[in-house]
Design an enzyme around this catalytic site. Structure first.
Site, short mmCIF file in Angstrom:
data_model
loop_
_atom_site.label_atom_id
_atom_site.label_comp_id
_atom_site.label_asym_id
_atom_site.label_seq_id
_atom_site.Cartn_x
_atom_site.Cartn_y
_atom_site.Cartn_z
N VAL A 113 -9.69 -1.33 2.56
CA VAL A 113 -10.26 -1.25 3.91
C VAL A 113 -9.13 -1.44 4.92
CG1 VAL A 113 -11.87 -2.24 5.57
CG2 VAL A 113 -12.48 -2.17 3.14
N THR A 129 -8.91 1.03 8.40
CA THR A 129 -9.17 1.66 9.70
C THR A 129 -10.12 0.86 10.57
OG1 THR A 129 -8.72 3.88 8.83
CG2 THR A 129 -10.03 3.74 10.84
N ASP A 155 0.83 -1.19 0.00
CA ASP A 155 0.00 0.00 0.00
C ASP A 155 0.87 1.25 0.00
OD1 ASP A 155 -2.41 1.31 -0.04
OD2 ASP A 155 -2.88 0.99 2.09
N GLY A 177 -9.13 7.03 7.40
CA GLY A 177 -9.43 7.18 8.82
C GLY A 177 -10.91 7.21 9.09
#
Length: 282
Positions: free
Chosen positions: A233, A235, A85, A183
């Protein structure tokens, strides 16, 4: 199928007019939970490593991450992808590819478009020699803690720039800014679906949506139909992990070695719901 190239998984998603879901993972518990539920639901899945979790917080290393995913996935039938990432460090990206990451993200979104294209193209050149694919970012997907980031349309991906960016950079996929942010959201995001449609029409590479925690499912379903082929996905997945450990310790369980099982069971229940958003079955 076991380990599969991320580009192949994204092609499957595009052909099915839906998305493949990519989960940020940090350790055996997260990786094992993701792969187990993917196998259970017959859905391809992507395990992602965010470099900060390896480089600064000492959860793992790129090499250990790759080897763990490969080991967990060796006996499953569904495709499992491995992806690095957000990273802007050229040397780190190259080292990760040499460790076995066949998909990496170069994030040049903070740079002027011309410099973003130049740097992405340099990464792509090396990646092709190694046999890896490169995800880029065009526009700026900021942080949900700053509400302005998700609402600032000046930072959104411009459809008229997208085609040239993808062609000149040579990226395999591109993360777009259409109203999401990383977030926990302070206010419910509203994805700019019309902009997404225009970006999808202007480009011929899979589109990626970052900041997936907290976007309403009805918006996601439309976004997936309109061109989002990879959905990130992290947080809410990590927060659930933390809350599970916290509750376990506060409850005074007599055997600490029951914690991994408790964590995995809780994560798996969450994953069963989240993975249903993808309409792919293999």
């Amino acid at each position: 199928m076991s380990i599969e190239k991320v580009s192949t998984i994204l092609k499957m998603a595009d052909e099915a007019n839906t998305t493949a879901i990519a989960f940020n993972c940090t350790d055996y518990n997260t990786i094992a939970s993701v792969v187990k539920v993917a196998e259970e639901l017959s859905k391809p899945v992507i395990c992602m490593l965010y470099p900060e979790h390896a480089h600064l917080k000492h959860w793992t290393t790129p090499k250990i991450f790759v080897e763990t995913v490969r080991d967990v996935a060796k006996n499953v039938k569904v495709p499992v992808g491995i992806h690095l990432d957000h990273c802007s460090d050229f040397d780190y990206i190259v080292a990760a590819m040499r460790c076995g990451f066949d998909s990496v993200m170069y994030d040049g979104s903070m740079l002027p478009v011309e410099e973003n294209i130049k740097n992405t193209a340099e990464i792509v050149k090396v990646a092709k020699a190694i046999g890896a694919d490169v995800e880029a970012e065009l526009g700026r997907v900021g942080f949900a803690s700053t509400v302005a980031d998700q609402n600032d349309t000046d930072k959104y991906t411009k459809p008229e720039v997208a085609a040239a960016f993808c062609e000149q950079s040579g990226c395999s996929s591109v993360a777009v800014a259409i109203g999401s942010a990383h977030g926990f959201y302070k206010e419910t995001p509203r994805l700019d679906i019309e902009r997404l449609k225009k970006i999808n029409a202007a480009t011929d590479v899979p589109l990626v949506l970052h900041g997936g925690s907290g976007i309403p499912n009805d918006q996601l379903e439309v976004a997936f139909r309109e061109g989002i082929n990879k959905f990130n996905v992290g947080t809410e997945f990590f927060y659930l992990y933390y809350q599970t450990m916290k509750k376990f310790c506060e409850a005074g369980h007599p055997d600490f070695f029951d914690l991994p099982l408790e964590v995995q069971n809780t994560l798996e229940n969450y994953l069963r719901q989240k993975m249903q958003l993808s309409k792919i079955r293999v």
